[in-house]
Structure formats: structure tokens, C-alpha cells
Design a protein around this motif. Structure first.
Motif, PDB file in Angstrom:
ATOM      1  N   UNK A 105       0.836  -1.206   0.000  1.00  0.00           N
ATOM      2  CA  UNK A 105       0.000   0.000   0.000  1.00  0.00           C
ATOM      3  C   UNK A 105       0.871   1.256   0.000  1.00  0.00           C
ATOM      4  N   UNK A 106       2.049   1.138  -0.604  1.00  0.00           N
ATOM      5  CA  UNK A 106       2.939   2.282  -0.710  1.00  0.00           C
ATOM      6  C   UNK A 106       3.866   2.484   0.475  1.00  0.00           C
ATOM      7  N   UNK A 107       3.744   1.648   1.506  1.00  0.00           N
ATOM      8  CA  UNK A 107       4.569   1.820   2.710  1.00  0.00           C
ATOM      9  C   UNK A 107       5.626   0.728   2.816  1.00  0.00           C
ATOM     10  N   UNK A 108       6.802   1.111   3.293  1.00  0.00           N
ATOM     11  CA  UNK A 108       7.880   0.151   3.477  1.00  0.00           C
ATOM     12  C   UNK A 108       7.564  -0.774   4.652  1.00  0.00           C
ATOM     13  N   UNK A 109       7.711  -2.082   4.416  1.00  0.00           N
ATOM     14  CA  UNK A 109       7.278  -3.049   5.429  1.00  0.00           C
ATOM     15  C   UNK A 109       8.165  -3.081   6.665  1.00  0.00           C
ATOM     16  N   UNK A 110       9.373  -2.516   6.567  1.00  0.00           N
ATOM     17  CA  UNK A 110      10.225  -2.504   7.749  1.00  0.00           C
ATOM     18  C   UNK A 110      10.152  -1.143   8.441  1.00  0.00           C
ATOM     19  N   UNK A 111      10.289  -0.093   7.647  1.00  0.00           N
ATOM     20  CA  UNK A 111      10.364   1.245   8.256  1.00  0.00           C
ATOM     21  C   UNK A 111       8.999   1.822   8.623  1.00  0.00           C
ATOM     22  N   UNK A 112       7.947   1.413   7.914  1.00  0.00           N
ATOM     23  CA  UNK A 112       6.622   1.989   8.184  1.00  0.00           C
ATOM     24  C   UNK A 112       5.649   0.898   8.598  1.00  0.00           C
ATOM     25  N   UNK A 113       6.077   0.142   9.603  1.00  0.00           N
ATOM     26  CA  UNK A 113       5.336  -1.056   9.983  1.00  0.00           C
ATOM     27  C   UNK A 113       3.884  -0.791  10.364  1.00  0.00           C
ATOM     28  N   UNK A 114       3.662   0.202  11.220  1.00  0.00           N
ATOM     29  CA  UNK A 114       2.292   0.451  11.670  1.00  0.00           C
ATOM     30  C   UNK A 114       1.386   0.938  10.544  1.00  0.00           C
ATOM     31  N   UNK A 115       1.953   1.705   9.610  1.00  0.00           N
ATOM     32  CA  UNK A 115       1.153   2.158   8.473  1.00  0.00           C
ATOM     33  C   UNK A 115       0.763   0.973   7.598  1.00  0.00           C
ATOM     34  N   UNK A 116       1.716   0.046   7.408  1.00  0.00           N
ATOM     35  CA  UNK A 116       1.401  -1.158   6.640  1.00  0.00           C
ATOM     36  C   UNK A 116       0.289  -1.920   7.351  1.00  0.00           C
ATOM     37  N   UNK A 117       0.456  -2.077   8.670  1.00  0.00           N
ATOM     38  CA  UNK A 117      -0.529  -2.852   9.420  1.00  0.00           C
ATOM     39  C   UNK A 117      -1.926  -2.256   9.339  1.00  0.00           C
ATOM     40  N   UNK A 118      -2.005  -0.946   9.304  1.00  0.00           N
ATOM     41  CA  UNK A 118      -3.325  -0.319   9.225  1.00  0.00           C
ATOM     42  C   UNK A 118      -3.920  -0.465   7.833  1.00  0.00           C
ATOM     43  N   UNK A 119      -3.074  -0.731   6.836  1.00  0.00           N
ATOM     44  CA  UNK A 119      -3.560  -0.771   5.457  1.00  0.00           C
ATOM     45  C   UNK A 119      -3.914  -2.171   4.980  1.00  0.00           C
ATOM     46  N   UNK A 120      -3.643  -3.160   5.821  1.00  0.00           N
ATOM     47  CA  UNK A 120      -3.879  -4.521   5.357  1.00  0.00           C
ATOM     48  C   UNK A 120      -4.885  -5.252   6.242  1.00  0.00           C
ATOM     49  N   UNK A 121      -5.526  -6.245   5.621  1.00  0.00           N
ATOM     50  CA  UNK A 121      -6.376  -7.156   6.378  1.00  0.00           C
ATOM     51  C   UNK A 121      -5.742  -8.530   6.303  1.00  0.00           C
ATOM     52  N   UNK A 122      -5.932  -9.322   7.343  1.00  0.00           N
ATOM     53  CA  UNK A 122      -5.253 -10.617   7.394  1.00  0.00           C
ATOM     54  C   UNK A 122      -6.222 -11.729   7.731  1.00  0.00           C
ATOM     55  N   UNK A 123      -6.143 -12.805   6.978  1.00  0.00           N
ATOM     56  CA  UNK A 123      -6.856 -14.016   7.374  1.00  0.00           C
ATOM     57  C   UNK A 123      -5.819 -15.129   7.393  1.00  0.00           C
ATOM     58  N   UNK A 124      -5.564 -15.638   8.591  1.00  0.00           N
ATOM     59  CA  UNK A 124      -4.485 -16.611   8.760  1.00  0.00           C
ATOM     60  C   UNK A 124      -4.955 -18.033   8.509  1.00  0.00           C
ATOM     61  N   UNK A 125      -3.978 -18.927   8.414  1.00  0.00           N
ATOM     62  CA  UNK A 125      -4.301 -20.355   8.338  1.00  0.00           C
ATOM     63  C   UNK A 125      -4.987 -20.807   9.611  1.00  0.00           C
ATOM     64  N   UNK A 126      -4.420 -20.414  10.765  1.00  0.00           N
ATOM     65  CA  UNK A 126      -5.022 -20.799  12.042  1.00  0.00           C
ATOM     66  C   UNK A 126      -6.062 -19.757  12.406  1.00  0.00           C
ATOM     67  N   UNK A 127      -7.043 -20.171  13.173  1.00  0.00           N
ATOM     68  CA  UNK A 127      -8.070 -19.231  13.603  1.00  0.00           C
ATOM     69  C   UNK A 127      -7.495 -18.311  14.671  1.00  0.00           C
ATOM     70  N   UNK A 128      -7.897 -17.054  14.629  1.00  0.00           N
ATOM     71  CA  UNK A 128      -7.398 -16.090  15.607  1.00  0.00           C
ATOM     72  C   UNK A 128      -8.564 -15.320  16.221  1.00  0.00           C
ATOM     73  N   UNK A 129      -9.665 -16.027  16.469  1.00  0.00           N
ATOM     74  CA  UNK A 129     -10.827 -15.388  17.089  1.00  0.00           C
ATOM     75  C   UNK A 129     -10.820 -15.703  18.574  1.00  0.00           C
ATOM     76  N   UNK A 130     -11.529 -14.880  19.354  1.00  0.00           N
ATOM     77  CA  UNK A 130     -11.726 -15.207  20.762  1.00  0.00           C
ATOM     78  C   UNK A 130     -13.039 -15.959  20.899  1.00  0.00           C
ATOM     79  N   UNK A 131     -12.912 -17.229  21.265  1.00  0.00           N
ATOM     80  CA  UNK A 131     -14.066 -18.117  21.386  1.00  0.00           C
ATOM     81  C   UNK A 131     -15.087 -17.659  22.412  1.00  0.00           C
ATOM     82  N   UNK A 132     -14.611 -16.952  23.431  1.00  0.00           N
ATOM     83  CA  UNK A 132     -15.510 -16.569  24.523  1.00  0.00           C
ATOM     84  C   UNK A 132     -16.196 -15.238  24.277  1.00  0.00           C
ATOM     85  N   UNK A 133     -15.907 -14.626  23.125  1.00  0.00           N
ATOM     86  CA  UNK A 133     -16.608 -13.399  22.762  1.00  0.00           C
ATOM     87  C   UNK A 133     -17.625 -13.738  21.683  1.00  0.00           C
ATOM     88  N   UNK A 134     -18.604 -12.862  21.511  1.00  0.00           N
ATOM     89  CA  UNK A 134     -19.556 -13.053  20.421  1.00  0.00           C
ATOM     90  C   UNK A 134     -18.909 -12.576  19.124  1.00  0.00           C
TER      91      UNK A 134
END
Lengths: 277, 332
Positions: B68-97
């Protein structure tokens, strides 16, 4: 691409994240209310079984009261604040197990990839776990009159403050323990191994002066000692105090020791989480 | 700000080593905005390492990348805000709705409360979970959880959505559903999507795919171009005497027939019109004939020299090694 990213306010985002992590711990407690019962069962057992049994056996008021304080306490009264502190120490440390739980069940990943500071996550966890522990501790206040401990508004307010401080520091300590652990079983083992000597050497169950002197040294470096002292003397003014070279440690110094422990543990925990990036 | 002609992902000579094991070996590629880009390769080929680097979960040991135009090392938080992630393993909290999980996500990504509320409902509808918003996630099936994760990954309107094996471990019906959502999403939001898969039929749906093997990109193009590059149909015949048949085919038709598991395999430009010529050339009996258009399987074999399933078997040691190293450095 037409979508625009809303202006970023990292401070707001991190503050709300702390709140959210805190809320999550409370929601989880609400969904698993049995945790409260198991958390209260042990202290109640200590207080009413061990306390009642020992009370008549160790009928020496001067052992459980400070010299010249004017007040005299029996063993059960002496034990009550100790049990309260013990309950806080145990449940705070174990509530940090949710860190290991989150890792084992994947949710940790969701938090670690988010654009939020590690310190915020750790702070939210420590506050959340601390709050859960305090809720348990506060429920125990109800039985105070049953063992003859007098409650006043000032004492209860002071007590809740003391419990909060102790719970926060111990949860932070638990997070440090859990920061590198992969399995809940190992966390449980380590936490038990740590809590037991911590409680035995804190004065929670018996006055420290009855210990041999080499063990007495250990009690002074045990941060739980100051937490127990803070809780006990808030609730029972005139109870025996922790001393340094024969001088009574003031309550504010107790509070400082616990606060410094909490701060150090928090810093260490965030460092451990940052390092793993 | 990105425009249509710009690149959502730029990767330049990216490499990742875990000790002496090279997981990603100097790969380069670009993904234009709006593309559905697939990473096809066996387990252990470097797919997850690459995606983890692009998502800022792992640091590269060499090379650079921008998301998204941001360097993955130097602008880590900007990259993180610009991407969505769906992992192989589930990363949901089972005890929340379901809704609480989404709300938590919105807070961490700085989505204002009112906006988050407005987006939640349509997203849950899209993944067919609108009526389960208040149910605890622990009551969800694997497919429902995965769909909720996709909805969550989109909640903060990411410019790039990363899907790491989004359908792994799901039943065929749920896989189809998830793909329906992915298609709808592209249609509606024109989000750039980067997915990894080792399923050929999923790779087939991508605009472009990169074939990755042993940490290197061996081919990158549209699925149809890749298949065309194989150039030939595959004809498989089974005869009463394969040795005789092979020599007759070679003498009469000038084509090399490779023996493979009791059959002979031939690569010819137009398989269907070739069959009658086989019959006229052979003196031995023909038991069966099979003609197959080139598939991504053939593409994979052509570029890597082995079958994707064989590659999985042989790379599993390396994979274990990598997973162990990955855990040590990152999975904390």
C-alpha cells in the motif's frame, strides 16, 4: 482506489485498546463465572477451617498484635487480611494465564498484528487481570464480620485501593512469566511453584518473626510481604508490621514497593512482547 | 494515496533465512491495485514466510517490499493499518460473540465507533452471519469462524487483504461459499487480494498467479497464459505392450512416449485429432486412451520438475525445520 484511510490518532487508538483489552477480561469473567467460585473456595477454606482450628491452639494475642498498639487480635482476625492478600496474589498471577491461553488459541496473533503498542496490550491485560482479582477479593469482604474484623468505610476504601495495587503488580508479574510460555500446563506449574513460597514467606498466614532469621531475610526481599502488610494494616490498624532493622515500614513505603514491582514487571513484559516482533 | 495505475504490493529481491535454511530466496514481483493475486506452491515452499514478511510479522533478511505504498520494515504500523489478514489458524476469541470480536478489531485499527457499527452489519450479511452476531464464537463451525475472520479482515477497509490458505481444512461446500464471498468482495469493493493456496482450482480463480517452489518464484502470469505455456495436451494410453507401443510411436509418429506407472504419456499440441493417428500407428492392443488439456498441475510440473503433491512430501522436512525456526523467532 477511492477509499481513504481515516486520520490516524495513535494515542486515542492505544487508549481505547487498553480499555478494550480490559473489558475483554471482564467479559470473559462474566462468561466463566465459575472462576469466581474456584477463586474464593480456597481462601474460605483457609479462613474457616485452618483459621478456626488454629485460633484456639495459638491463643496468644500479643503474637498477632503490635506491641503497645492497644488492639488485640486473635489468629482468625490476623489471618483474614492475609487470606485476602493470598487470594489476590493467586488469582492475579493465574489471571495472567489468559496470555498463554490467547497464544494457544490464536487470539494473541490478532492482537500482535494490530497497529497498537505492546505496552498498551500489556497494560490492558494487567489492569483487566487485576480487576478480576479485586472482584474476588472484594467478595471476601462480606465474611469479615464473621471472623470479628470491624469494617469502616475508610478501611474498606483503603482496602480496595491496596488490593488494586497488589493485583495489578501481581498480574504484571504473571504476564512476565507467561510472556514466553507456549502451554497452559507449564504456566500453571510455574505459577504454583512461585505463589506458594511467595505466600508462605509473606506473613499472610503467620507472623514473620516466628521464622528463623535466615528465612526472615527472604521475607524482606519478597514483594508479597509488603503487599500483605499493606492490606493487613489498612484493615487492622495495630496489627504487627514489617520492620527494617527494627523500624516499622510505613504504609506508603509498602505501597511504593508494590507499585515499583508493578511498574518494573509491566516494562519487562512489554519489552518481552516487543522483542518477539 | 494509491491510484488505479499504482501498485498495491511491490516486492524486490526479498529473502528470508532461518539459520542455514533459506525459506524465501530473493523473490521479486508487483501486484497492481485491484488484482486477485495467488501464490501457488506446496507446503514449505515459502508462501507463509513471504506473506508473514509482507504483513510485517517477520523481518526479511534481504531485499525490500512495499505494501500500500509503505515500506514493510520502516513503516510497519502504516502497513498494518492498510492490510487485512486471514491466517491459516483461527485467531478469534471463542468466549466473545461475533460482534464483540469485530468491535475489538475496530478499536485496535482505529475505526471510529459509529463507522464500525455501520460497517459491521453489511459485512456480517455478506458472510451469512448477520443472524449470529450475538452468538458466542465457540458455538460456530469451522467454516463460520473462517467467514467471520474474512469479515473481520475487511472491517477496517484494508487496501490489501492477505489470505493465507483461507480454505485449508474446510469441507468442499464451505470452500465454495468462501470463494463466493471473495468474488463478491472483489466485485463490490475492488480490494486488492493476495492469497496463498496449494489447491489448483483456487489458483485458477486468480487474475495472476506466481508459482513458488523451494523459496523461488519459478513462473508468474495469468492462469491461462501459464497453461498455454505448457503448450501441449497430455495423452495417456494404456496398451497390451507398452514397450512395443513406445517404439512404434517413436518410429511412426516421431514422438517420445514416457512410460509412467503402467501407462505411456505423450505431449502433443492437439490431443483429440492425434488419437486416430495412434490407433493407425500401433500394432499392439490399446486398452484405454485419455486426453487432458493442460492444467495448472502440468504448469507446476513443467516449471518445477515435480508434482505439487510429491513436492509436499519431499519438502516436509524443510518445512518442519522452518516452522521450528519461525516459532522461535516470531510466533510469540
Amino acid at each position: 482506489m477511492t477509499a481513504t484511510t481515516p486520520p490516524d490518532r495513535p494515542l486515542t487508538r492505544n487508549t481505547s485498546t487498553v480499555m478494550m483489552v480490559w473489558t475483554r477480561e471482564l467479559i470473559r469473567l462474566k462468561r466463566m463465572p465459575t472462576r469466581l467460585i474456584t477463586g474464593i473456595a480456597t481462601p474460605i477454606l483457609y479462613l474457616f477451617v485452618l483459621g478456626a482450628g488454629m485460633k484456639n491452639l495459638v491463643n496468644s494475642p500479643q503474637a498477632f498484635s503490635a506491641a503497645g498498639a492497644g488492639a488485640t487480635f486473635d489468629y482468625q482476625e490476623y489471618l483474614f487480611p492475609g487470606i485476602m492478600a493470598m487470594s489476590i496474589i493467586t488469582s492475579a498471577l493465574f489471571s495472567a494465564m489468559s496470555i498463554v491461553w490467547d497464544r494457544e488459541f490464536g487470539f494473541m496473533r490478532e492482537m500482535l498484528v494490530a497497529p497498537v503498542s505492546r505496552t498498551g496490550l500489556v497494560l490492558g491485560k494487567a489492569l483487566g487481570g487485576g480487576t478480576v482479582a479485586v472482584i474476588q477479593g472484594v467478595i471476601l469482604i462480606v465474611v469479615a464480620p464473621l471472623v470479628g474484623v470491624d469494617l469502616t468505610v475508610t478501611r474498606v476504601v483503603g482496602l480496595v485501593g491496596a488490593l488494586l495495587l497488589l493485583a495489578f503488580a501481581l498480574t504484571a508479574f504473571g504476564i512476565v512469566l507467561g510472556a514466553r510460555m507456549q502451554r497452559m500446563e507449564s504456566f500453571q506449574m510455574v505459577a504454583t511453584l512461585v505463589t506458594q513460597p511467595m505466600i508462605f514467606l509473606s506473613g499472610a498466614i503467620f507472623p514473620l518473626k516466628s521464622l528463623p532469621s535466615w528465612l526472615n531475610v527472604l521475607t524482606r526481599v519478597n514483594p508479597a510481604t509488603y503487599g500483605v502488610d499493606l492490606v493487613r494494616r489498612t484493615l487492622l490498624p495495630g496489627a504487627p508490621a514489617v520492620t527494617w532493622n527494627g523500624n516499622v515500614v510505613p504504609l506508603w513505603a509498602d505501597a511504593c514497593v508494590v507499585l515499583v514491582l508493578g511498574g518494573l514487571m509491566l516494562a519487562l513484559a512489554s519489552a518481552l512482547f516487543r522483542q518477539s516482533d | 494515496m494509491l491510484t488505479m495505475s499504482e501498485l498495491a504490493v511491490e516486492v524486490d529481491a526479498l529473502g528470508k533465512k532461518f539459520g542455514s535454511f533459506t525459506a524465501v530466496d530473493g523473490i521479486s514481483f508487483d501486484i497492481p491495485v485491484g488484482e486477485l493475486f495467488g501464490f501457488l506452491g506446496p507446503n514449505g515452499a515459502g508462501k507463509t514466510s513471504t506473506i508473514s514478511i509482507l504483513c510485517t510479522l517477520l523481518k526479511p533478511t534481504s531485499g525490500t517490499a512495499r505494501v500500500a505504498g509503505y515500506d514493510i520494515v520502516r513503516e510497519r504500523d502504516r502497513v498494518r493499518r492498510s492490510i487485512g489478514l486471514v491466517f491459516q489458524e483461527l485467531t478469534l476469541d471463542d468466549y466473545l460473540t461475533a460482534e464483540e470480536n469485530l468491535r475489538f478489531h475496530a478499536v485496535m485499527y482505529g475505526v471510529p465507533r459509529s463507522e464500525a457499527r455501520a460497517r459491521m452489519q453489511p459485512l456480517l450479511e455478506m458472510v451469512g452471519l448477520a443472524d449470529r452476531a450475538d452468538s458466542l464464537v465457540r458455538t460456530f463451525s469451522g467454516g463460520m469462524k473462517r467467514r467471520l475472520e474474512i469479515a473481520r479482515g475487511l472491517l477496517h477497509e484494508p487496501r490489501v487483504l492477505f489470505l493465507d490458505e483461507p480454505t485449508i481444512g474446510l469441507d468442499p461446500q464451505t470452500r465454495t461459499h468462501i470463494w463466493d464471498y471473495v468474488d463478491e468482495l472483489r466485485h463490490r469493493e475492488s480490494t486488492t487480494m493476495f492469497l496463498t493456496t496449494h489447491y489448483m482450482d483456487e489458483a485458477e480463480r486468480c487474475d495472476r498467479i506466481a508459482i513458488i517452489d523451494a523459496g523461488r518464484i519459478v513462473a508468474i502470469d495469468t492462469p491461462s497464459n501459464l497453461k498455454a505455456s505448457v503448450g501441449a495436451d497430455t495423452v495417456t494410453i494404456e496398451t497390451s505392450d507398452n514397450v512395443v507401443a513406445a517404439s512404434e510411436i517413436s518410429v511412426e509418429l516421431g514422438i517420445i512416449a514416457e512410460p509412467k506407472g503402467g501407462t505411456l504419456v505423450l505431449h502433443v499440441p492437439d490431443g483429440e485429432s492425434f488419437i486416430p493417428r495412434i490407433f493407425s500407428a500401433l500394432t499392439v492392443g490399446v486398452r484405454s486412451v485419455n486426453v487432458r488439456r493442460p492444467s495448472l498441475d502440468d504448469v507446476f510440473i513443467k516449471y518445477t520438475g515435480h508434482d505439487i503433491r510429491e513436492a509436499e512430501a519431499s519438502s516436509s522436512d524443510g518445512n518442519r525445520q522452518m516452522v521450528a525456526a519461525f516459532r522461535k523467532t516470531s510466533n510469540r
